[in-house]
Write a protein that holds these residues in place. Structure first.
Motif, PDB file in Angstrom:
ATOM      1  N   ALA A  86       0.371  -0.863   0.009  1.00 17.66           N
ATOM      2  CA  ALA A  86       0.286  -0.119   0.033  1.00 17.66           C
ATOM      3  C   ALA A  86       1.193   1.575   0.072  1.00 17.66           C
ATOM      4  N   VAL A  87       1.807   1.026   0.704  1.00 20.36           N
ATOM      5  CA  VAL A  87       2.745   2.125   0.622  1.00 20.36           C
ATOM      6  C   VAL A  87       3.584   2.354  -0.934  1.00 20.36           C
ATOM      7  N   HIS A  88       4.145   1.532  -1.077  1.00 17.54           N
ATOM      8  CA  HIS A  88       4.515   1.327  -2.735  1.00 17.54           C
ATOM      9  C   HIS A  88       3.227   2.250  -3.453  1.00 17.54           C
ATOM     10  N   ARG A  89       2.245   1.682  -2.906  1.00 16.25           N
ATOM     11  CA  ARG A  89       1.307   1.957  -4.188  1.00 16.25           C
ATOM     12  C   ARG A  89       1.198   3.776  -4.346  1.00 16.25           C
ATOM     13  N   THR A  90       1.278   4.204  -3.298  1.00 10.87           N
ATOM     14  CA  THR A  90       1.009   5.904  -2.954  1.00 10.87           C
ATOM     15  C   THR A  90       1.960   5.873  -3.068  1.00 10.87           C
ATOM     16  N   LEU A  91       3.202   5.822  -2.841  1.00 17.52           N
ATOM     17  CA  LEU A  91       4.181   6.415  -3.309  1.00 17.52           C
ATOM     18  C   LEU A  91       4.267   6.374  -4.690  1.00 17.52           C
ATOM     19  N   ARG A  92       4.089   5.073  -5.288  1.00 18.32           N
ATOM     20  CA  ARG A  92       3.923   5.718  -7.049  1.00 18.32           C
ATOM     21  C   ARG A  92       3.892   6.403  -7.862  1.00 18.32           C
ATOM     22  N   GLN A  93       1.966   6.386  -6.903  1.00 25.64           N
ATOM     23  CA  GLN A  93       0.855   7.478  -7.458  1.00 25.64           C
ATOM     24  C   GLN A  93       1.407   8.368  -7.249  1.00 25.64           C
ATOM     25  N   ALA A  94       2.730   8.780  -6.140  1.00 24.34           N
ATOM     26  CA  ALA A  94       3.046  10.247  -6.218  1.00 24.34           C
ATOM     27  C   ALA A  94       3.458  10.554  -8.004  1.00 24.34           C
ATOM     28  N   GLY A  95       4.829   9.700  -8.140  1.00 28.57           N
ATOM     29  CA  GLY A  95       5.399   9.680  -9.249  1.00 28.57           C
ATOM     30  C   GLY A  95       7.280   9.171  -8.616  1.00 28.57           C
ATOM     31  N   LEU A  96       6.870   9.089  -7.557  1.00 29.93           N
ATOM     32  CA  LEU A  96       8.113   8.601  -6.501  1.00 29.93           C
ATOM     33  C   LEU A  96       9.283   7.514  -7.844  1.00 29.93           C
ATOM     34  N   ASP A  97       8.108   6.800  -8.035  1.00 30.08           N
ATOM     35  CA  ASP A  97       9.093   6.049  -9.045  1.00 30.08           C
ATOM     36  C   ASP A  97       9.836   5.987  -9.706  1.00 30.08           C
ATOM     37  N   THR A  98       9.779   7.521 -10.370  1.00 34.63           N
ATOM     38  CA  THR A  98      10.432   8.201 -11.587  1.00 34.63           C
ATOM     39  C   THR A  98      11.743   8.414 -11.010  1.00 34.63           C
ATOM     40  N   VAL A  99      12.241   8.560  -9.990  1.00 38.09           N
ATOM     41  CA  VAL A  99      13.493   9.528  -9.245  1.00 38.09           C
ATOM     42  C   VAL A  99      14.273   7.982  -8.144  1.00 38.09           C
ATOM     43  N   ALA A 100      13.256   7.353  -7.978  1.00 37.81           N
ATOM     44  CA  ALA A 100      13.223   5.985  -6.612  1.00 37.81           C
ATOM     45  C   ALA A 100      13.892   5.088  -7.102  1.00 37.81           C
ATOM     46  N   GLY A 101      14.699   4.002  -6.850  1.00 37.40           N
ATOM     47  CA  GLY A 101      14.835   2.639  -6.944  1.00 37.40           C
ATOM     48  C   GLY A 101      14.180   1.994  -5.705  1.00 37.40           C
ATOM     49  N   PHE A 102      13.310   0.911  -6.153  1.00 34.88           N
ATOM     50  CA  PHE A 102      12.891   0.437  -4.733  1.00 34.88           C
ATOM     51  C   PHE A 102      13.380  -1.482  -4.516  1.00 34.88           C
ATOM     52  N   THR A 103      13.661  -1.809  -2.950  1.00 29.15           N
ATOM     53  CA  THR A 103      14.260  -2.657  -3.003  1.00 29.15           C
ATOM     54  C   THR A 103      13.764  -3.117  -1.954  1.00 29.15           C
ATOM     55  N   LYS A 104      13.801  -4.821  -1.392  1.00 29.99           N
ATOM     56  CA  LYS A 104      13.336  -5.696  -0.348  1.00 29.99           C
ATOM     57  C   LYS A 104      13.091  -5.192   0.551  1.00 29.99           C
TER      58      LYS A 104
END
Length: 104
Positions: A86-104
């Motif tokens: 759910a946190v990942h989804r919100t970050l993606r909705q805000a566009g953070l995935d365009t400037v950040a890498g995601f790891t587990k």
């Protein structure tokens, strides 16, 4: 607010780790924005957002993170670690995935 939902867990000249816990929502926005102005963060070239203990983030806080990272004078390498779906989804909705890498 005695237990801030975000704190600087470590910071040196190359890397900073911001640790998030609980809920990061509208009441916590000011705490987040003030923390993001911390001089120690301005001196680092890479940030890790440790979000494994974060239950919820709202869009206003996600946008605050995005604004800060995209407006820094020097580029910041951003990694989001441990975000729940759910946190990942919100970050993606805000566009953070365009400037950040995601790891587990």
């Amino acid at each position: 607010m005695t237990d801030a939902p975000v704190r600087i867990a470590e910071a040196d000249e190359r890397h900073a780790v911001l640790a998030f816990t609980g809920d990061l929502d509208a009441p916590a926005l000011r705490v987040l924005e003030e923390l993001l102005l911390e001089p120690r963060l301005r001196k680092t070239g890479a940030w890790t957002l440790e979000m494994s203990s974060l239950e919820h983030i709202d869009l206003s806080c996600a946008y605050a993170l995005l604004r800060t990272v995209t407006r820094t004078p020097e580029p910041v390498e951003l990694t989001v670690r441990g975000a729940r779906p759910a946190v990942h989804r919100t970050l993606r909705q805000a566009g953070l995935d365009t400037v950040a890498g995601f790891t587990k």
